[in-house]
Motif scaffolding. Structure first.
Motif, PDB file in Angstrom:
ATOM      1  N   ASP A 154      -6.828  18.499  24.562  1.00  0.00           N
ATOM      2  CA  ASP A 154      -6.014  19.439  25.434  1.00  0.00           C
ATOM      3  C   ASP A 154      -4.325  19.324  25.359  1.00  0.00           C
ATOM      4  O   ASP A 154      -3.391  20.532  25.456  1.00  0.00           O
ATOM      5  CB  ASP A 154      -6.057  19.155  27.129  1.00  0.00           C
ATOM      6  CG  ASP A 154      -7.805  19.606  27.514  1.00  0.00           C
ATOM      7  OD1 ASP A 154      -8.449  20.675  26.840  1.00  0.00           O
ATOM      8  OD2 ASP A 154      -8.167  18.720  28.424  1.00  0.00           O
ATOM      9  N   LEU A 155      -4.157  18.355  24.957  1.00  0.00           N
ATOM     10  CA  LEU A 155      -2.603  17.988  24.856  1.00  0.00           C
ATOM     11  C   LEU A 155      -2.243  18.771  23.293  1.00  0.00           C
ATOM     12  O   LEU A 155      -1.237  19.448  23.219  1.00  0.00           O
ATOM     13  CB  LEU A 155      -2.254  16.538  24.528  1.00  0.00           C
ATOM     14  CG  LEU A 155      -2.259  15.452  25.746  1.00  0.00           C
ATOM     15  CD1 LEU A 155      -2.051  14.253  25.374  1.00  0.00           C
ATOM     16  CD2 LEU A 155      -1.302  16.199  26.537  1.00  0.00           C
ATOM     17  N   CYS A 156      -3.304  19.013  22.374  1.00  0.00           N
ATOM     18  CA  CYS A 156      -3.010  19.559  21.076  1.00  0.00           C
ATOM     19  C   CYS A 156      -2.705  20.970  21.394  1.00  0.00           C
ATOM     20  O   CYS A 156      -1.913  21.636  20.604  1.00  0.00           O
ATOM     21  CB  CYS A 156      -3.997  19.349  19.918  1.00  0.00           C
ATOM     22  SG  CYS A 156      -3.619  17.621  19.438  1.00  0.00           S
ATOM     23  N   ILE A 157      -3.611  21.594  22.255  1.00  0.00           N
ATOM     24  CA  ILE A 157      -3.833  22.838  22.568  1.00  0.00           C
ATOM     25  C   ILE A 157      -2.621  23.263  23.075  1.00  0.00           C
ATOM     26  O   ILE A 157      -1.816  24.348  23.028  1.00  0.00           O
ATOM     27  CB  ILE A 157      -5.015  23.176  23.376  1.00  0.00           C
ATOM     28  CG1 ILE A 157      -6.086  23.137  22.465  1.00  0.00           C
ATOM     29  CG2 ILE A 157      -4.775  24.621  23.876  1.00  0.00           C
ATOM     30  CD1 ILE A 157      -7.663  23.363  23.320  1.00  0.00           C
ATOM     31  N   GLN A 158      -2.102  22.351  24.017  1.00  0.00           N
ATOM     32  CA  GLN A 158      -0.720  22.681  24.775  1.00  0.00           C
ATOM     33  C   GLN A 158       0.335  22.671  23.954  1.00  0.00           C
ATOM     34  O   GLN A 158       1.313  23.658  24.033  1.00  0.00           O
ATOM     35  CB  GLN A 158      -0.609  21.794  26.082  1.00  0.00           C
ATOM     36  CG  GLN A 158       0.627  22.142  26.813  1.00  0.00           C
ATOM     37  CD  GLN A 158       0.346  23.496  27.519  1.00  0.00           C
ATOM     38  OE1 GLN A 158      -0.608  23.764  28.194  1.00  0.00           O
ATOM     39  NE2 GLN A 158       1.393  24.363  27.380  1.00  0.00           N
ATOM     40  N   VAL A 159       0.598  21.940  22.871  1.00  0.00           N
ATOM     41  CA  VAL A 159       1.469  21.829  21.916  1.00  0.00           C
ATOM     42  C   VAL A 159       1.252  23.158  21.348  1.00  0.00           C
ATOM     43  O   VAL A 159       2.524  23.798  20.822  1.00  0.00           O
ATOM     44  CB  VAL A 159       1.575  20.654  21.134  1.00  0.00           C
ATOM     45  CG1 VAL A 159       2.263  20.938  19.877  1.00  0.00           C
ATOM     46  CG2 VAL A 159       1.684  19.455  22.050  1.00  0.00           C
ATOM     47  N   ALA A 160       0.246  23.521  20.843  1.00  0.00           N
ATOM     48  CA  ALA A 160       0.017  24.848  20.087  1.00  0.00           C
ATOM     49  C   ALA A 160       0.436  25.984  20.926  1.00  0.00           C
ATOM     50  O   ALA A 160       1.376  27.004  20.308  1.00  0.00           O
ATOM     51  CB  ALA A 160      -1.295  25.176  19.599  1.00  0.00           C
ATOM     52  N   ILE A 161       0.456  26.006  22.145  1.00  0.00           N
ATOM     53  CA  ILE A 161       0.638  27.258  22.920  1.00  0.00           C
ATOM     54  C   ILE A 161       2.185  27.229  22.998  1.00  0.00           C
ATOM     55  O   ILE A 161       2.680  28.349  23.035  1.00  0.00           O
ATOM     56  CB  ILE A 161       0.001  27.206  24.260  1.00  0.00           C
ATOM     57  CG1 ILE A 161      -1.621  27.239  24.239  1.00  0.00           C
ATOM     58  CG2 ILE A 161       0.565  27.872  25.484  1.00  0.00           C
ATOM     59  CD1 ILE A 161      -2.404  26.899  25.340  1.00  0.00           C
ATOM     60  N   ASP A 162       2.517  26.013  23.453  1.00  0.00           N
ATOM     61  CA  ASP A 162       4.148  25.987  23.514  1.00  0.00           C
ATOM     62  C   ASP A 162       4.898  26.504  22.176  1.00  0.00           C
ATOM     63  O   ASP A 162       5.926  26.747  22.142  1.00  0.00           O
ATOM     64  CB  ASP A 162       4.683  24.467  23.614  1.00  0.00           C
ATOM     65  CG  ASP A 162       3.996  24.151  24.925  1.00  0.00           C
ATOM     66  OD1 ASP A 162       3.899  24.800  25.863  1.00  0.00           O
ATOM     67  OD2 ASP A 162       4.078  22.992  25.385  1.00  0.00           O
ATOM     68  N   ASN A 163       4.139  26.203  20.992  1.00  0.00           N
ATOM     69  CA  ASN A 163       4.824  26.735  19.935  1.00  0.00           C
ATOM     70  C   ASN A 163       3.993  27.970  18.835  1.00  0.00           C
ATOM     71  O   ASN A 163       4.174  28.057  17.621  1.00  0.00           O
ATOM     72  CB  ASN A 163       4.874  25.538  18.745  1.00  0.00           C
ATOM     73  CG  ASN A 163       5.734  24.415  19.312  1.00  0.00           C
ATOM     74  OD1 ASN A 163       7.031  24.476  19.082  1.00  0.00           O
ATOM     75  ND2 ASN A 163       5.353  23.213  20.187  1.00  0.00           N
ATOM     76  N   VAL A 164       3.361  28.541  19.670  1.00  0.00           N
ATOM     77  CA  VAL A 164       2.695  29.916  19.387  1.00  0.00           C
ATOM     78  C   VAL A 164       3.520  30.853  18.531  1.00  0.00           C
ATOM     79  O   VAL A 164       2.956  31.282  17.402  1.00  0.00           O
ATOM     80  CB  VAL A 164       2.125  30.525  20.417  1.00  0.00           C
ATOM     81  CG1 VAL A 164       2.895  31.344  21.217  1.00  0.00           C
ATOM     82  CG2 VAL A 164       0.769  31.321  20.112  1.00  0.00           C
ATOM     83  N   ARG A 165       4.873  30.950  18.402  1.00  0.00           N
ATOM     84  CA  ARG A 165       5.880  31.853  17.999  1.00  0.00           C
ATOM     85  C   ARG A 165       5.764  31.346  16.484  1.00  0.00           C
ATOM     86  O   ARG A 165       6.395  31.860  15.379  1.00  0.00           O
ATOM     87  CB  ARG A 165       7.127  31.891  18.510  1.00  0.00           C
ATOM     88  CG  ARG A 165       7.815  30.551  18.611  1.00  0.00           C
ATOM     89  CD  ARG A 165       9.202  30.801  19.566  1.00  0.00           C
ATOM     90  NE  ARG A 165       9.577  29.571  19.910  1.00  0.00           N
ATOM     91  CZ  ARG A 165       9.596  28.660  20.726  1.00  0.00           C
ATOM     92  NH1 ARG A 165       8.415  29.119  21.760  1.00  0.00           N
ATOM     93  NH2 ARG A 165      10.088  27.618  21.052  1.00  0.00           N
ATOM     94  N   TYR A 166       5.531  30.015  16.379  1.00  0.00           N
ATOM     95  CA  TYR A 166       5.618  29.438  14.777  1.00  0.00           C
ATOM     96  C   TYR A 166       4.267  29.482  14.049  1.00  0.00           C
ATOM     97  O   TYR A 166       4.137  29.057  12.980  1.00  0.00           O
ATOM     98  CB  TYR A 166       5.989  28.160  14.810  1.00  0.00           C
ATOM     99  CG  TYR A 166       7.392  27.891  15.471  1.00  0.00           C
ATOM    100  CD1 TYR A 166       8.748  28.469  14.853  1.00  0.00           C
ATOM    101  CD2 TYR A 166       7.513  27.149  16.698  1.00  0.00           C
ATOM    102  CE1 TYR A 166       9.940  28.445  15.519  1.00  0.00           C
ATOM    103  CE2 TYR A 166       8.971  26.898  17.562  1.00  0.00           C
ATOM    104  CZ  TYR A 166       9.960  27.709  16.861  1.00  0.00           C
ATOM    105  OH  TYR A 166      11.192  27.424  17.234  1.00  0.00           O
ATOM    106  N   LEU A 167       3.095  29.787  14.690  1.00  0.00           N
ATOM    107  CA  LEU A 167       2.054  29.890  14.280  1.00  0.00           C
ATOM    108  C   LEU A 167       1.726  30.921  13.124  1.00  0.00           C
ATOM    109  O   LEU A 167       2.523  32.196  13.269  1.00  0.00           O
ATOM    110  CB  LEU A 167       1.006  29.995  15.091  1.00  0.00           C
ATOM    111  CG  LEU A 167       0.566  29.017  15.870  1.00  0.00           C
ATOM    112  CD1 LEU A 167      -0.634  29.153  16.974  1.00  0.00           C
ATOM    113  CD2 LEU A 167       0.191  27.720  15.409  1.00  0.00           C
ATOM    114  N   GLY A 168       1.351  30.552  11.916  1.00  0.00           N
ATOM    115  CA  GLY A 168       0.958  31.764  10.985  1.00  0.00           C
ATOM    116  C   GLY A 168      -0.509  31.771  10.745  1.00  0.00           C
ATOM    117  O   GLY A 168      -1.246  32.117  11.216  1.00  0.00           O
ATOM    118  N   ASP A 169      -0.833  31.265   9.251  1.00  0.00           N
ATOM    119  CA  ASP A 169      -2.099  30.852   9.000  1.00  0.00           C
ATOM    120  C   ASP A 169      -2.958  29.887   9.843  1.00  0.00           C
ATOM    121  O   ASP A 169      -2.571  28.704   9.883  1.00  0.00           O
ATOM    122  CB  ASP A 169      -2.287  30.577   7.466  1.00  0.00           C
ATOM    123  CG  ASP A 169      -3.914  30.571   6.833  1.00  0.00           C
ATOM    124  OD1 ASP A 169      -4.622  30.702   7.792  1.00  0.00           O
ATOM    125  OD2 ASP A 169      -3.921  30.521   5.816  1.00  0.00           O
TER     126      ASP A 169
END
Length: 176
Positions: A9-24
């Protein structure tokens, strides 16, 4: 202790908070993507799908693309697409449908602009003594596009004043 978030859940929240940096997103499990990707904007989702190579993300993104389609083109258009797919017994991904509809809309807009440009060129090509009456059919202007409507009428008004100015030899003040 029930309120302590899990490591996932913590990892998912970090990914959500940084979704603008996601690529592949590589081989990230779909059950995780289904929790992260709903937080993307249309451009972010497009970026992620275009940068994820060798993997179809539609199991996690198809419903998101449908929501974007409905938001952009309306529920009636989406229902019509679903009905036509049912009639023809074909299924398309909503991303493809969104891109195709966007392309159709852009082409229709360009055709309208080309027609307007051609009409203006035809008016400009008329002889000087010929009455310059640019008639723009109101049915081509939808009420939702009031800025285009007002712009076209302002241009027509300005052109009439310029024509009058050429013929009168006096300076006119044009109010905008």
């Amino acid at each position: 202790m029930d309120n302590v978030p899990s490591l996932v859940d913590l990892c998912i929240q970090v990914a959500i908070d940084n979704v603008r940096y996601l690529g592949d997103v590589g081989e990230t499990d779909f059950h995780l993507l289904e929790r992260i990707l709903p937080h993307c904007t249309l451009d972010q989702l497009m970026h992620i799908e275009n940068n994820t190579k060798g993997r179809d993300l539609s199991p996690a993104t198809d419903e998101l693309w449908k929501k974007f389609y409905v938001r952009q083109f309306g529920i009636e258009s989406a229902n019509l697409v679903v009905e036509r797919m049912g009639q023809k017994r074909v299924i398309f991904k909503w991303k493809q449908l969104y891109e195709a509809k966007l392309k159709d809309r852009e082409e229709a807009t360009q055709k309208s602009l080309d027609r307007i440009k051609k009409r203006y060129q035809e008016e400009d090509a008329k002889p000087e003594g010929f009455p310059n009456r640019f008639l723009f059919p109101r049915q081509y202007l939808c009420k939702s596009n009031t800025s285009l409507y007002s712009h076209v009428h302002r241009v027509i008004h300005d052109r009439r004043l310029q024509h009058h100015h050429k013929n009168s030899g006096r300076h006119l003040y044009v109010r905008r």
